[in-house]
Design a protein around this motif. Structure first.
Motif, short mmCIF file in Angstrom:
data_model
loop_
_atom_site.label_atom_id
_atom_site.label_comp_id
_atom_site.label_asym_id
_atom_site.label_seq_id
_atom_site.Cartn_x
_atom_site.Cartn_y
_atom_site.Cartn_z
N ASN A 18 0.85 -1.18 0.00
CA ASN A 18 0.00 0.00 0.00
C ASN A 18 0.89 1.24 0.00
N THR A 19 0.26 2.40 -0.13
CA THR A 19 0.99 3.67 -0.16
C THR A 19 0.45 4.57 0.93
N LEU A 20 1.34 5.17 1.70
CA LEU A 20 1.01 6.08 2.78
C LEU A 20 1.35 7.49 2.33
N PHE A 21 0.37 8.40 2.43
CA PHE A 21 0.55 9.81 2.09
C PHE A 21 0.54 10.62 3.37
N ILE A 22 1.53 11.46 3.58
CA ILE A 22 1.58 12.35 4.73
C ILE A 22 1.61 13.77 4.20
N ARG A 23 0.52 14.50 4.44
CA ARG A 23 0.43 15.90 4.01
C ARG A 23 0.45 16.77 5.25
N TYR A 24 1.30 17.77 5.24
CA TYR A 24 1.46 18.61 6.43
C TYR A 24 0.46 19.77 6.48
N HIS A 25 -0.30 19.96 5.42
CA HIS A 25 -1.39 20.92 5.40
C HIS A 25 -2.66 20.12 5.15
N PRO A 26 -3.77 20.43 5.83
CA PRO A 26 -4.97 19.58 5.70
C PRO A 26 -5.62 19.55 4.32
N SER A 27 -5.38 20.55 3.47
CA SER A 27 -6.06 20.54 2.17
C SER A 27 -5.15 20.84 0.98
N LEU A 28 -3.90 21.17 1.21
CA LEU A 28 -2.98 21.50 0.11
C LEU A 28 -1.82 20.52 0.06
N GLU A 29 -1.37 20.23 -1.16
CA GLU A 29 -0.13 19.48 -1.31
C GLU A 29 1.01 20.48 -1.32
N MET A 30 2.02 20.24 -0.49
CA MET A 30 3.10 21.20 -0.32
C MET A 30 4.46 20.51 -0.39
N GLU A 31 5.49 21.29 -0.61
CA GLU A 31 6.84 20.77 -0.56
C GLU A 31 7.08 20.22 0.84
N GLY A 32 7.69 19.06 0.92
CA GLY A 32 7.94 18.43 2.20
C GLY A 32 6.95 17.34 2.55
N ASP A 33 5.80 17.29 1.83
CA ASP A 33 4.86 16.19 2.02
C ASP A 33 5.58 14.89 1.69
N GLN A 34 5.13 13.79 2.25
CA GLN A 34 5.82 12.52 2.07
C GLN A 34 4.90 11.45 1.50
N LEU A 35 5.49 10.57 0.73
CA LEU A 35 4.84 9.42 0.13
C LEU A 35 5.70 8.21 0.50
#
Length: 85
Positions: A53-70
């Motif tokens: 599976n793939t885990l997405f970690i977004r540091y802003h609740p509604s925007l994709e930003m630099e530093g987010d992790q996959l």
């Protein structure tokens, strides 16, 4: 379970895009998200004895930003030795 150094306000999601497969940060530092073997987009590959599976970690609740992790999640299982005869 993961522990953050700063309070987390983003979204952690695995696989499919529905509420059972995600948690939303509420300024805590500890979170746990269960990844089912038969849901949330988990794929079972019998030949390799694995679940993926793939885990997405977004540091802003509604925007994709630099530093987010996959992250890729792999769970391998074995049946041990099987003797027939």
């Amino acid at each position: 379970m993961t522990t953050a150094h700063k309070p987390f306000k983003g979204v952690i999601q695995v696989g499919d895009n529905h509420n059972a497969c995600r948690i939303r940060g509420d300024n805590n530092r500890n979170y746990s998200l269960r990844v089912p073997h038969n849901g949330c987009g988990t794929r079972h590959v019998v030949s390799s004895g694995s679940f993926f599976n793939t885990l997405f970690i977004r540091y802003h609740p509604s925007l994709e930003m630099e530093g987010d992790q996959l992250k890729s999640i792999v769970c391998k299982f074995g049946t041990g030795s099987v003797y027939v005869g």
